[in-house]
Structures are given as structure tokens and as C-alpha cells.
Design a protein around this motif. Sequence first.
Motif, PDB file in Angstrom:
ATOM      1  N   PHE A  12       0.909  -1.211  -0.153  1.00  0.00           N
ATOM      2  CA  PHE A  12      -0.036  -0.261   0.112  1.00  0.00           C
ATOM      3  C   PHE A  12       0.846   1.244   0.081  1.00  0.00           C
ATOM      4  O   PHE A  12       0.565   2.160  -0.519  1.00  0.00           O
ATOM      5  N   PHE A  13       1.949   1.225   0.751  1.00  0.00           N
ATOM      6  CA  PHE A  13       2.787   2.350   0.828  1.00  0.00           C
ATOM      7  C   PHE A  13       3.553   2.966  -0.472  1.00  0.00           C
ATOM      8  O   PHE A  13       3.722   3.859  -0.541  1.00  0.00           O
ATOM      9  N   GLN A  14       3.685   1.874  -1.263  1.00  0.00           N
ATOM     10  CA  GLN A  14       4.300   1.957  -2.540  1.00  0.00           C
ATOM     11  C   GLN A  14       3.655   2.699  -3.366  1.00  0.00           C
ATOM     12  O   GLN A  14       3.878   3.451  -4.449  1.00  0.00           O
ATOM     13  N   ASN A  15       2.101   2.826  -3.182  1.00  0.00           N
ATOM     14  CA  ASN A  15       1.122   3.422  -3.881  1.00  0.00           C
ATOM     15  C   ASN A  15       0.607   4.575  -3.652  1.00  0.00           C
ATOM     16  O   ASN A  15      -0.434   4.911  -3.981  1.00  0.00           O
ATOM     17  N   VAL A  16       1.223   5.045  -2.464  1.00  0.00           N
ATOM     18  CA  VAL A  16       0.786   6.461  -1.860  1.00  0.00           C
ATOM     19  C   VAL A  16       1.574   7.376  -2.921  1.00  0.00           C
ATOM     20  O   VAL A  16       2.421   7.795  -3.055  1.00  0.00           O
ATOM     21  N   ASN A  17       0.561   8.321  -3.246  1.00  0.00           N
ATOM     22  CA  ASN A  17       1.113   9.491  -4.019  1.00  0.00           C
ATOM     23  C   ASN A  17       1.103  10.725  -3.211  1.00  0.00           C
ATOM     24  O   ASN A  17       0.165  11.452  -3.046  1.00  0.00           O
ATOM     25  N   ASN A  18       2.332  11.073  -3.003  1.00  0.00           N
ATOM     26  CA  ASN A  18       2.549  12.388  -2.275  1.00  0.00           C
ATOM     27  C   ASN A  18       2.612  13.645  -3.044  1.00  0.00           C
ATOM     28  O   ASN A  18       2.873  13.492  -4.140  1.00  0.00           O
ATOM     29  N   ILE A  19       2.103  14.748  -2.565  1.00  0.00           N
ATOM     30  CA  ILE A  19       1.913  15.958  -3.154  1.00  0.00           C
ATOM     31  C   ILE A  19       3.146  16.396  -3.830  1.00  0.00           C
ATOM     32  O   ILE A  19       3.384  16.972  -5.005  1.00  0.00           O
ATOM     33  N   GLY A  20       4.246  16.248  -3.132  1.00  0.00           N
ATOM     34  CA  GLY A  20       5.582  16.827  -3.881  1.00  0.00           C
ATOM     35  C   GLY A  20       6.320  15.371  -4.580  1.00  0.00           C
ATOM     36  O   GLY A  20       7.483  15.762  -4.748  1.00  0.00           O
ATOM     37  N   GLY A  21       5.668  14.342  -4.760  1.00  0.00           N
ATOM     38  CA  GLY A  21       6.467  13.466  -5.529  1.00  0.00           C
ATOM     39  C   GLY A  21       6.566  12.280  -4.640  1.00  0.00           C
ATOM     40  O   GLY A  21       6.136  12.561  -3.327  1.00  0.00           O
ATOM     41  N   ARG A  22       7.364  11.253  -5.128  1.00  0.00           N
ATOM     42  CA  ARG A  22       7.486  10.059  -4.180  1.00  0.00           C
ATOM     43  C   ARG A  22       8.689  10.566  -3.119  1.00  0.00           C
ATOM     44  O   ARG A  22       9.665  10.938  -3.126  1.00  0.00           O
ATOM     45  N   ALA A  23       8.468  10.031  -1.655  1.00  0.00           N
ATOM     46  CA  ALA A  23       8.923  10.211  -0.652  1.00  0.00           C
ATOM     47  C   ALA A  23      10.121   9.229  -0.396  1.00  0.00           C
ATOM     48  O   ALA A  23      10.144   8.250  -0.917  1.00  0.00           O
ATOM     49  N   ASP A  24      11.414   9.669  -0.105  1.00  0.00           N
ATOM     50  CA  ASP A  24      12.585   8.741   0.258  1.00  0.00           C
ATOM     51  C   ASP A  24      12.160   7.653   1.169  1.00  0.00           C
ATOM     52  O   ASP A  24      12.604   6.703   0.893  1.00  0.00           O
ATOM     53  N   CYS A  25      11.363   7.928   2.083  1.00  0.00           N
ATOM     54  CA  CYS A  25      11.116   6.811   3.049  1.00  0.00           C
ATOM     55  C   CYS A  25      10.278   5.915   2.308  1.00  0.00           C
ATOM     56  O   CYS A  25      10.188   4.510   2.866  1.00  0.00           O
ATOM     57  N   GLN A  26       9.734   5.811   0.979  1.00  0.00           N
ATOM     58  CA  GLN A  26       9.010   4.818   0.329  1.00  0.00           C
ATOM     59  C   GLN A  26       9.953   3.962  -0.226  1.00  0.00           C
ATOM     60  O   GLN A  26       9.583   2.776  -0.696  1.00  0.00           O
ATOM     61  N   ASP A  27      11.140   4.410  -0.419  1.00  0.00           N
ATOM     62  CA  ASP A  27      12.264   3.322  -0.701  1.00  0.00           C
ATOM     63  C   ASP A  27      13.082   2.656   0.461  1.00  0.00           C
ATOM     64  O   ASP A  27      14.123   1.900   0.282  1.00  0.00           O
ATOM     65  N   ASP A  28      12.734   2.800   1.789  1.00  0.00           N
ATOM     66  CA  ASP A  28      13.435   2.525   2.969  1.00  0.00           C
ATOM     67  C   ASP A  28      12.555   1.427   3.508  1.00  0.00           C
ATOM     68  O   ASP A  28      12.004   1.672   4.570  1.00  0.00           O
ATOM     69  N   PHE A  29      12.948   0.089   3.238  1.00  0.00           N
ATOM     70  CA  PHE A  29      11.834  -0.981   3.681  1.00  0.00           C
ATOM     71  C   PHE A  29      12.386  -1.163   5.210  1.00  0.00           C
ATOM     72  O   PHE A  29      11.673  -1.582   5.972  1.00  0.00           O
ATOM     73  N   ASP A  30      13.828  -1.081   5.246  1.00  0.00           N
ATOM     74  CA  ASP A  30      14.181  -1.356   6.537  1.00  0.00           C
ATOM     75  C   ASP A  30      13.705  -0.898   7.714  1.00  0.00           C
ATOM     76  O   ASP A  30      13.384  -1.312   8.675  1.00  0.00           O
ATOM     77  N   PHE A  32      10.933   1.126   7.520  1.00  0.00           N
ATOM     78  CA  PHE A  32       9.419   0.896   7.693  1.00  0.00           C
ATOM     79  C   PHE A  32       9.193  -0.359   8.534  1.00  0.00           C
ATOM     80  O   PHE A  32       8.364  -0.185   9.426  1.00  0.00           O
ATOM     81  N   TYR A  33       9.948  -1.434   8.121  1.00  0.00           N
ATOM     82  CA  TYR A  33       9.715  -2.654   8.800  1.00  0.00           C
ATOM     83  C   TYR A  33       9.976  -2.653  10.092  1.00  0.00           C
ATOM     84  O   TYR A  33       9.093  -2.905  11.185  1.00  0.00           O
ATOM     85  N   LYS A  34      11.019  -1.915  10.759  1.00  0.00           N
ATOM     86  CA  LYS A  34      11.273  -1.892  12.007  1.00  0.00           C
ATOM     87  C   LYS A  34      10.234  -1.001  12.933  1.00  0.00           C
ATOM     88  O   LYS A  34       9.903  -1.406  13.979  1.00  0.00           O
ATOM     89  N   GLN A  35      10.038   0.104  12.267  1.00  0.00           N
ATOM     90  CA  GLN A  35       8.961   1.016  12.735  1.00  0.00           C
ATOM     91  C   GLN A  35       7.596   0.091  13.067  1.00  0.00           C
ATOM     92  O   GLN A  35       6.953   0.149  14.122  1.00  0.00           O
ATOM     93  N   ARG A  36       7.136  -0.414  11.937  1.00  0.00           N
ATOM     94  CA  ARG A  36       5.947  -1.090  12.105  1.00  0.00           C
ATOM     95  C   ARG A  36       5.797  -2.547  12.997  1.00  0.00           C
ATOM     96  O   ARG A  36       5.092  -2.825  13.594  1.00  0.00           O
ATOM     97  N   PHE A  37       6.933  -3.154  12.808  1.00  0.00           N
ATOM     98  CA  PHE A  37       7.079  -4.493  13.787  1.00  0.00           C
ATOM     99  C   PHE A  37       7.173  -4.143  15.241  1.00  0.00           C
ATOM    100  O   PHE A  37       6.387  -4.894  15.994  1.00  0.00           O
ATOM    101  N   ALA A  38       7.813  -3.016  15.582  1.00  0.00           N
ATOM    102  CA  ALA A  38       7.803  -2.609  17.002  1.00  0.00           C
ATOM    103  C   ALA A  38       6.477  -2.192  17.480  1.00  0.00           C
ATOM    104  O   ALA A  38       6.125  -2.756  18.707  1.00  0.00           O
TER     105      ALA A  38
END
Length: 200
Positions: A12-30, A32-38
Amino acid sequence: MIDEIIGIEWNFFQNVNNIGGRADCQDDFDTFYKQRFAQFKVFYPNVLESYLNDLKNFCIENRNPLTEKYAYMMKFTDYSYYLKIKDNLIELSIEQEELIDAIVSIEVNMRMEMNEMYPYLSYLSRKTHSSQDNDEDTSFETYLRGELSTYSFHTLYLYGQMILDMLQKNENIVINILKETVKLYGYSSIEEAENFYHND
């Protein structure tokens, strides 16, 4: 189950369209995983099961809960833009809004307790209150409210029961999530992480 939830969320996160274009965090799975897993590590199993079912329903309905979460957050971070998109969002019932308000109130108090106990780690985290929102930083309160707004009423109810149960046990979900987060970053405890940043 946690990995399944995170996998669906990442898609789902990969398909979020930001106003200013793709955000750097959308390419940082590590990260994303740590924050959501915790976060999910401290959820009760029945809350996880219900939330996973929510995500599957979002897939069936061709909706993106992460897009909707950020849209709900804009009510506090960019109200003029929120007015343009709010008709695309599912209108929350009065019961949902009241339940969200109650949960957010409890968790903001828990976050304030964390701020007092671990000021250096808190400094590295989001600001606490919606009144502190700005273009660069969305507060803990606003983010939590946005996320809870995407939960089904069933999941929201179970989540509320979990928070009340933790409160009765004198547990703090915000601190519990922080404990899991610092472990994923290689610290043995919150105290070790706090001391590291205190002395840095």
C-alpha cells in the motif's frame, strides 16, 4: 501474522502518491519494517487479527488505508488541502470519533510520560501534540488519530479494549513500543539507548 501485515502495508505504501512526488521513506523498507514491527509486536493477537482482516478488506474494496491515513492527518497539518479531499474519505461515525478521541487522549498522556522518562529518545521522536504540527514534522497525536481513523469499528473497539487493559495493568503502550524499537536498532534496553544519546 505481523510479517503478513507489514507486507500488505508496504505494498500500500508503495502506491501512496505524495503531493511533492515520491518520498525517500518509500524506498526504505528496513526503517518501515522496524517501525511497524515494533508497534505490532505489542498489539494483542485479537487486535492484530482484526487489523489484518481490515487490510484484506481494503484490498477487496480497492482502497489504500495509508493514503487515507495521511489524508485524515491533513485535517491538522494542511486543512485547506484536507477540505479538497475530505469528500473522498469514509465519514466516521460519531461512535468512532468518540472512541478515537478517548484513545488518543490516553495515549498522548502515555507519550508525555515517555517524554519525562526518556527525554533524549523523545527528542528524536515525533513532537507530541497536534498543536506542534508543521510542514516538516507531524506530531504523535495527529499521526495516531490518522491511523485510528482507518481502522474498522471492530478493530477500533478491540484496540480501545487493549489500551484500557494496559492502563489497568499500569502498562504504557508508547514505552512498550519504544522498548521493541530500540531492540531492533541493537540496544539491549531503553536505558542503554537513552544513555547513548545522552552522552552523544
